[in-house]
Design a protein around this motif. Sequence first.
Motif, PDB file in Angstrom:
ATOM      1  N   LEU A  12      40.248  -2.459  13.307  1.00 27.09           N
ATOM      2  CA  LEU A  12      40.513  -1.268  14.092  1.00 27.09           C
ATOM      3  C   LEU A  12      41.193  -1.597  15.414  1.00 27.09           C
ATOM      4  O   LEU A  12      40.651  -2.329  16.244  1.00 27.09           O
ATOM      5  CB  LEU A  12      39.179  -0.554  14.347  1.00 27.09           C
ATOM      6  CG  LEU A  12      39.184   0.806  14.975  1.00 27.09           C
ATOM      7  CD1 LEU A  12      39.968   1.804  14.122  1.00 27.09           C
ATOM      8  CD2 LEU A  12      37.748   1.286  15.152  1.00 27.09           C
ATOM      9  N   THR A  17      45.827   4.060  18.509  1.00 19.11           N
ATOM     10  CA  THR A  17      45.035   4.364  17.322  1.00 19.11           C
ATOM     11  C   THR A  17      43.831   5.217  17.707  1.00 19.11           C
ATOM     12  O   THR A  17      43.693   6.349  17.254  1.00 19.11           O
ATOM     13  CB  THR A  17      44.587   3.071  16.614  1.00 19.11           C
ATOM     14  OG1 THR A  17      45.760   2.320  16.261  1.00 19.11           O
ATOM     15  CG2 THR A  17      43.786   3.366  15.361  1.00 19.11           C
ATOM     16  N   LEU A  18      42.963   4.695  18.548  1.00 19.82           N
ATOM     17  CA  LEU A  18      41.845   5.491  19.061  1.00 19.82           C
ATOM     18  C   LEU A  18      42.209   6.214  20.351  1.00 19.82           C
ATOM     19  O   LEU A  18      41.679   7.277  20.634  1.00 19.82           O
ATOM     20  CB  LEU A  18      40.621   4.601  19.291  1.00 19.82           C
ATOM     21  CG  LEU A  18      40.025   3.961  18.046  1.00 19.82           C
ATOM     22  CD1 LEU A  18      38.839   3.076  18.420  1.00 19.82           C
ATOM     23  CD2 LEU A  18      39.616   5.005  17.033  1.00 19.82           C
ATOM     24  N   THR A  45      34.847  10.267  16.833  1.00 20.31           N
ATOM     25  CA  THR A  45      35.488   9.292  15.943  1.00 20.31           C
ATOM     26  C   THR A  45      34.540   8.181  15.519  1.00 20.31           C
ATOM     27  O   THR A  45      34.540   7.756  14.370  1.00 20.31           O
ATOM     28  CB  THR A  45      36.747   8.700  16.597  1.00 20.31           C
ATOM     29  OG1 THR A  45      37.625   9.764  16.931  1.00 20.31           O
ATOM     30  CG2 THR A  45      37.458   7.730  15.679  1.00 20.31           C
ATOM     31  N   VAL A 119      43.965  -0.567  10.485  1.00 17.48           N
ATOM     32  CA  VAL A 119      44.403   0.695  11.069  1.00 17.48           C
ATOM     33  C   VAL A 119      45.044   0.388  12.417  1.00 17.48           C
ATOM     34  O   VAL A 119      44.394  -0.118  13.325  1.00 17.48           O
ATOM     35  CB  VAL A 119      43.218   1.670  11.247  1.00 17.48           C
ATOM     36  CG1 VAL A 119      43.706   3.007  11.780  1.00 17.48           C
ATOM     37  CG2 VAL A 119      42.470   1.851   9.941  1.00 17.48           C
ATOM     38  N   ASP A 121      48.878   1.428  14.967  1.00 15.71           N
ATOM     39  CA  ASP A 121      50.070   2.268  15.130  1.00 15.71           C
ATOM     40  C   ASP A 121      51.362   1.466  15.042  1.00 15.71           C
ATOM     41  O   ASP A 121      52.441   2.036  15.182  1.00 15.71           O
ATOM     42  CB  ASP A 121      50.015   3.032  16.457  1.00 15.71           C
ATOM     43  CG  ASP A 121      49.987   2.110  17.663  1.00 15.71           C
ATOM     44  OD1 ASP A 121      49.169   1.166  17.660  1.00 15.71           O
ATOM     45  OD2 ASP A 121      50.769   2.311  18.592  1.00 15.71           O
ATOM     46  N   HIS A 142      47.155   0.831   7.107  1.00 18.23           N
ATOM     47  CA  HIS A 142      47.316   2.261   7.386  1.00 18.23           C
ATOM     48  C   HIS A 142      47.846   2.466   8.803  1.00 18.23           C
ATOM     49  O   HIS A 142      47.158   2.178   9.770  1.00 18.23           O
ATOM     50  CB  HIS A 142      45.995   3.005   7.196  1.00 18.23           C
ATOM     51  CG  HIS A 142      46.145   4.477   7.317  1.00 18.23           C
ATOM     52  ND1 HIS A 142      46.628   5.259   6.293  1.00 18.23           N
ATOM     53  CD2 HIS A 142      45.913   5.300   8.358  1.00 18.23           C
ATOM     54  CE1 HIS A 142      46.670   6.505   6.689  1.00 18.23           C
ATOM     55  NE2 HIS A 142      46.244   6.562   7.947  1.00 18.23           N
ATOM     56  N   VAL A 144      48.938   4.728  11.877  1.00 23.17           N
ATOM     57  CA  VAL A 144      48.716   6.034  12.491  1.00 23.17           C
ATOM     58  C   VAL A 144      49.810   6.288  13.513  1.00 23.17           C
ATOM     59  O   VAL A 144      50.434   5.354  14.011  1.00 23.17           O
ATOM     60  CB  VAL A 144      47.320   6.155  13.152  1.00 23.17           C
ATOM     61  CG1 VAL A 144      46.208   5.946  12.148  1.00 23.17           C
ATOM     62  CG2 VAL A 144      47.169   5.190  14.304  1.00 23.17           C
ATOM     63  N   ILE A 150      44.342   8.411  15.596  1.00 26.39           N
ATOM     64  CA  ILE A 150      43.728   8.622  14.284  1.00 26.39           C
ATOM     65  C   ILE A 150      43.236  10.071  14.173  1.00 26.39           C
ATOM     66  O   ILE A 150      42.639  10.605  15.108  1.00 26.39           O
ATOM     67  CB  ILE A 150      42.604   7.594  14.035  1.00 26.39           C
ATOM     68  CG1 ILE A 150      42.240   7.534  12.559  1.00 26.39           C
ATOM     69  CG2 ILE A 150      41.409   7.841  14.931  1.00 26.39           C
ATOM     70  CD1 ILE A 150      41.420   6.322  12.185  1.00 26.39           C
ATOM     71  N   ASP A 154      43.968  10.756   8.354  1.00 25.96           N
ATOM     72  CA  ASP A 154      43.916   9.286   8.302  1.00 25.96           C
ATOM     73  C   ASP A 154      42.549   8.835   7.792  1.00 25.96           C
ATOM     74  O   ASP A 154      42.458   7.974   6.911  1.00 25.96           O
ATOM     75  CB  ASP A 154      44.157   8.685   9.694  1.00 25.96           C
ATOM     76  CG  ASP A 154      45.523   8.999  10.252  1.00 25.96           C
ATOM     77  OD1 ASP A 154      46.526   8.820   9.533  1.00 25.96           O
ATOM     78  OD2 ASP A 154      45.594   9.423  11.425  1.00 25.96           O
ATOM     79  N   LEU A 155      41.500   9.407   8.353  1.00 21.44           N
ATOM     80  CA  LEU A 155      40.150   9.014   7.959  1.00 21.44           C
ATOM     81  C   LEU A 155      39.879   9.327   6.491  1.00 21.44           C
ATOM     82  O   LEU A 155      39.218   8.552   5.794  1.00 21.44           O
ATOM     83  CB  LEU A 155      39.122   9.693   8.862  1.00 21.44           C
ATOM     84  CG  LEU A 155      39.130   9.178  10.310  1.00 21.44           C
ATOM     85  CD1 LEU A 155      38.351  10.116  11.209  1.00 21.44           C
ATOM     86  CD2 LEU A 155      38.584   7.762  10.386  1.00 21.44           C
TER      87      LEU A 155
END
Length: 165
Positions: A12, A17-18, A45, A119, A121, A142, A144, A150, A154-155
């Motif tokens: 992550l 992303t977050l 999240t 995950v 970007d 993946h 984003v 995210i 996406d999830l």
Amino acid sequence: MTDHDKKPLLFLDVDGTLIPFGRHQRHAPLDTTSDSYLSRLDPQTGTRLAALPCQLVWATTWENEANTEVAPRIGLPPLPVVHWPQPTSAGELEDQWFNLHWKTRPLVTWAAGRPFVWVDDEINEADETWVAAHHPGGALLHRVEAAQGIIDADLKTIEKWLKAT
């Protein structure tokens, strides 16, 4: 090997992303008094990520700070952290030649054959091709959108892949 060690990994990223970088944030606007991008984190999240059938791992330049600054704000416990190796000039040149993200090789090494989701970007086709050729386990890379970070779609994609693994 414990059952936890058998679960797929979820690497992550944080920035983009977050923490979304777009003008229109889904959550609290940027706190201009403290100039903290952390106000852009979605506090829900963490709950959604923790419910996924995987082992969460920080794969971010925040490294250990992700556990002290990000995890508590989104409701996650401290997570394992990928510590990035010092780049070597030969490796950097080869990765630039192949258009690989600098995280690609270290994440495959860290996974050590376990299935994983990454995950981020900044993932591109070259990363996907390289991982498919060099990682014996399943992998979902993946990407984003950094402007939104995210989102539910996406999830759902990640959860579907993990359940099929």
